[in-house]
Design a protein around this motif. Structure first.
Motif, short mmCIF file in Angstrom:
data_model
loop_
_atom_site.label_atom_id
_atom_site.label_comp_id
_atom_site.label_asym_id
_atom_site.label_seq_id
_atom_site.Cartn_x
_atom_site.Cartn_y
_atom_site.Cartn_z
N GLY A 210 0.81 -1.22 0.00
CA GLY A 210 0.00 0.00 0.00
C GLY A 210 0.83 1.26 0.00
O GLY A 210 0.29 2.36 0.10
N ASP A 211 2.15 1.12 -0.12
CA ASP A 211 3.06 2.28 -0.14
C ASP A 211 3.70 2.43 -1.51
O ASP A 211 4.12 1.44 -2.13
N GLN A 212 3.77 3.66 -1.98
CA GLN A 212 4.52 3.95 -3.21
C GLN A 212 5.99 4.09 -2.86
O GLN A 212 6.34 4.63 -1.81
N ALA A 213 6.84 3.60 -3.74
CA ALA A 213 8.26 3.63 -3.44
C ALA A 213 9.09 3.76 -4.70
O ALA A 213 8.60 3.57 -5.82
N GLY A 214 10.34 4.09 -4.51
CA GLY A 214 11.34 4.06 -5.56
C GLY A 214 12.50 3.21 -5.10
O GLY A 214 12.78 3.14 -3.90
#
Length: 615
Positions: free
Chosen positions: A462-466
Motif C-alpha cells: 500500500g506504499d509507493q516507493a522508488g
C-alpha cells in the motif's frame, strides 16, 4: 556481514522456533544479565540472568500446562512492558499456544472486540479494573476460561465475569499440580507464534498471523544486517503489542544474548536513559521529535546558544555526509567548510556531547521505525553524532523489510533489503514484498488476505516507493491509512463516518499523518452551532467564535463520545471548526462525494499546524 558476527549467526542457524531460541540462550548464557527492571518496592533496578529467566518461564509454562488448553489456543496479554509480559509470552509459545499482545492504553471496546475475534482462552491483565471495564462492554467471550490479574489484587465482589478471575499467585500455584501431566509437544516452525492486531481499511483491527518461521527469519536477518553484541544494553519502552518492538527490541537481543532493560514509563524515559545508558535504542520518530522540540524550546531564549547549536548541526552534518559519501545540499555548503575539522572538537564538547548524554551517552544504534522521521530531525541528530538508523516494515512482514546501517546510512531512504527479502514495484509504483518474513495471512479474514497477498507470494504494502542502487525510498501512501509519528494506524474514513453520525457535524476530515496524535477538521451544522454558541455565550455570526477555546472544547467532547469505540490512539485530541461546506464546486469533494484530502490539507494547513503547536 561483519566477520565478528558470524559466530552468533552460526550458533542460531539451526534454531527453528522462538522457544528453541529462548532455551538456547538460557543454556549458553545462563549467568549473563538478560533483563533489568525497576522494583518499586526497593526503589532499585534489579537484574535477572538468563538462567533465572528460564526458571520463571518454566514455572509459568507449568501453570499454563495445568489448564489443559488445546494446541494453538490463544493467550491474550494486556500487560505493560516488563518481565511478566516476557514470562507469559515465552511460556505460551513453549506450550504451543499463541500469544495475542494487546495495547494497555487501548479502550475496553476495542480490546473486547479483539478478545472475541481471536477467541482468547486466557487473558492476563495488570489490574482487576481493566477486566471490569472489558466485561462491562457486554461483548460475549464464550472461549475465555480464565482472567489472571498480575498485581494479585483480586476482590470477591460479584460482577460480570467475576467467576473466572484469579490472582497471578493462585494461578502460578497450579504449577506444582502440573508436574505429572503429559509434556506438551514443542511448536512447529509452521505454527503461529503470535497474532498481532493492526488497523485496516475497515476500521476494525485485523489479526496478523505470524509463524515461528516468519519471526525467526526476520530476527536472523536483522542480526546479519546490523551487528548486535552480547554486551549491548537495550532500553525497551515501545509497547510489546507492536511487532517492531517484539522483533527488534525483544527477540533480536535474545538472539545475541544482549540485555533488555524495561523503562518505567514514558514520563520517566529521560531519567531512565541517563540511568540505564543503553547502547541500542528501538524507537518511533515521536521520541526523537520530542527531544528535538525540547531542545528548540531551550534555545529560544538564547541567541548565542541557538547559533552554537545551528553551527554544530551544520558542521556535524557535513562531516556525516563526507563519511557516508552523501552529497551535501546547497544550503549546507559554507565558505568555512575547510575549518570543520578544527571547529568540531569544540562544538562537539559544547553542543553534541550534551545532547548525546540525554540518551545516556553511549548509543551506537538508534533505530527508528513505524513511521517516517522528519528530515530536519534526522539531520540534527545525525549531525550531532547520534547514529539514527531508519528502516521500513509492517506488521505483515514480521516486521522489518529494509534498514540503514551505521556503515551505510542515507537518511533520505529507508535503507537496503534484509537478507532473504525481495521487493519490486507493482502498479502505481506500489512496493511489493516477498520473503520468509511475510505473514501467513489475516486471522479469519480470507478475503482481506487474498486482497493483500498475491498468488505468487508477493505482499502488497500500500506504499509507493522508488528503488535506487539497492536502496528503497518511500514516496507516499496509496491506501488511505493515517500513520501517526508513534506508528499507530487509523483508517480515516470510518473515523470520519463516526463523527458525522452526530447531527452537530455535517462533514469531517481527520489528520495525523506523521503527527503525534489524531486531530479533526469539522463542518458544523449551522442550526446546532447557533444553539451551542448561545449556550456558551458566543456570537454565532462572528467567525472568531469558532476559534474560541470553549467552542472547540465542546465540539471535541462530542467527537470523543462519537469515537469512543475506536482505539484510544484513534480518538481525536484537537479540533478545527468551520461553517463552510465542502462541495464539488469549491474543489473539496469528488464527483462521487469523496473528500479531496490533498485539497483540504492544503486549505487548512495553517489551522492544522496551530492545533499541533498548541499541544
Amino acid at each position: 556481514m561483519a566477520t565478528s558476527q558470524l559466530p552468533v549467526l552460526q550458533q542460531i542457524a539451526h534454531i527453528r522456533t522462538l522457544p528453541e531460541l529462548f532455551s538456547y540462550r538460557v543454556a549458553h548464557s545462563g549467568g549473563d544479565e538478560g533483563y533489568r527492571q525497576f522494583d518499586a518496592t526497593s526503589g532499585l533496578w534489579q537484574s535477572v540472568t538468563y538462567s533465572q529467566a528460564g526458571d520463571h518461564v518454566r514455572r509459568w509454562g507449568l501453570a499454563l500446562q495445568g489448564m489443559g488448553l488445546p494446541r494453538q489456543a490463544t493467550v491474550a496479554v494486556l500487560l505493560p512492558n516488563g518481565l511478566p509480559a516476557v514470562w507469559i509470552d515465552q511460556a505460551a509459545m513453549a506450550m504451543a499456544c499463541v500469544p495475542v499482545p494487546l495495547h494497555v492504553l487501548d479502550n475496553p471496546g476495542s480490546i473486547a472486540y479483539i478478545l472475541s475475534d481471536c477467541e482468547a482462552a486466557l487473558l492476563f491483565v495488570q489490574q482487576q479494573s481493566q477486566w471490569a471495564a472489558i466485561a462491562a462492554t457486554g461483548v460475549p467471550l464464550p472461549n475465555l476460561r480464565q482472567v489472571v490479574v498480575a498485581d494479585n489484587q483480586v476482590t470477591q465482589e460479584a460482577g460480570v465475569g467475576a467467576s473466572i478471575l484469579v490472582s497471578l499467585e493462585d494461578w502460578l500455584a497450579q504449577a506444582e499440580r502440573s508436574k505429572a501431566t503429559q509434556p506438551v509437544a514443542s511448536p512447529l516452525e509452521s505454527e503461529l507464534a503470535c497474532i498481532v492486531y493492526t488497523s485496516g481499511t475497515t476500521g476494525k483491527p485485523k489479526g496478523v498471523m505470524l509463524t515461528h518461521a516468519n519471526v525467526l527469519s526476520n530476527v536472523k536477518a536483522i542480526q546479519a544486517h546490523v551487528v548486535t553484541w552480547p554486551s549491548d544494553v537495550y532500553l525497551s519502552f515501545l509497547p510489546l503489542s507492536h511487532t517492531f518492538e517484539r522483533t527488534a527490541g525483544y527477540y533480536s537481543p535474545l538472539a545475541a544474548g544482549s540485555c533488555v532493560a524495561y523503562a518505567r514509563s514514558v514520563p520517566l524515559l529521560a531519567e531512565d536513559l541517563r540511568i540505564v545508558r543503553p547502547t541500542v535504542l528501538v524507537s518511533v520518530p515521536r521520541i526523537y521529535e520530542r527531544v528535538y522540540a525540547q531542545v528548540e524550546q531551550m534555545l529560544a531564549g538564547s541567541p548565542i546558544k541557538a547559533f552554537l547549536f545551528a553551527s554544530a548541526v551544520s558542521v556535524g552534518w557535513r562531516r556525516f555526509c563526507a563519511k557516508q559519501g552523501l552529497p551535501v545540499g546547497e544550503r549546507e555548503r559554507s565558505v568555512w567548510s575547510w575549518a570543520d575539522a578544527l571547529m568540531w572538537p569544540l562544538l562537539d564538547h559544547l553542543v553534541a556531547k550534551p545532547l548525546r548524554e540525554r540518551f545516556g551517552g553511549r548509543v551506537r544504534a538508534a533505530v527508528s521505525g513505524g513511521a517516517a522521521l522528519s528530515g530536519v530531525v534526522a539531520r540534527c541528530f545525525l549531525g550531532l553524532g547520534l547514529p539514527v538508523l531508519q528502516g521500513y516494515g509492517m506488521t505483515e512482514t514480521s516486521p522489518v523489510v529494509t534498514s540503514n546501517t551505521p556503515e551505510h546510512n542515507d537518511p533520505s531512504t529507508v535503507g537496503t533489503l534484509l537478507s532473504g527479502v525481495e521487493v519490486k514495484l507493482g502498479d502505481n509504483q506500489e512496493l511489493l514484498v516477498r520473503g520468509p518474513n511475510v505473514m501467513k495471512g489475516y486471522w479469519k479474514r480470507p478475503e482481506d488476505t487474498a486482497r493483500t497477498m498475491l498468488p505468487d507470494g508477493w505482499l502488497r504494502t500500500g506504499d509507493q516507493a522508488g528503488i535506487e542502487h539497492g536502496r528503497v525510498r518511500i514516496l507516499g501512501r496509496i491506501k488511505e491509512i493515517i500513520v501517526t509519528s508513534t506508528g499507530e494506524k487509523i483508517a480515516p474514513g470510518d473515523l470520519e463516518l463516526a463523527i458525522t453520525t452526530d447531527p452537530m457535524f455535517e462533514q469531517a476530515f481527520v489528520v495525523g499523518e506523521n503527527r503525534p496524535f489524531i486531530a479533526a477538521v469539522v463542518v458544523l451544522n449551522a442550526a446546532h452551532w447557533k444553539e451551542l454558541a448561545a449556550h456558551l455565550g458566543l456570537d454565532p455570526a462572528d467567525p472568531a467564535s469558532l476559534q474560541q477555546a470553549q467552542a472547540q472544547a465542546a465540539a471535541l467532547k462530542q467527537i470523543v463520545a462519537q469515537t469512543a469505540d475506536f482505539p484510544r490512539y484513534g480518538v481525536p485530541k484537537a479540533v478545527l471548526l468551520t461553517l463552510e461546506p465542502w462541495t464539488l464546486e469549491n474543489t473539496f469533494m469528488t464527483p462521487t462525494l469523496k473528500l479531496k484530502r490533498n485539497n483540504l490539507m492544503a486549505y487548512f494547513a495553517d489551522g492544522v499546524e496551530k492545533l499541533y503547536q498548541a499541544r
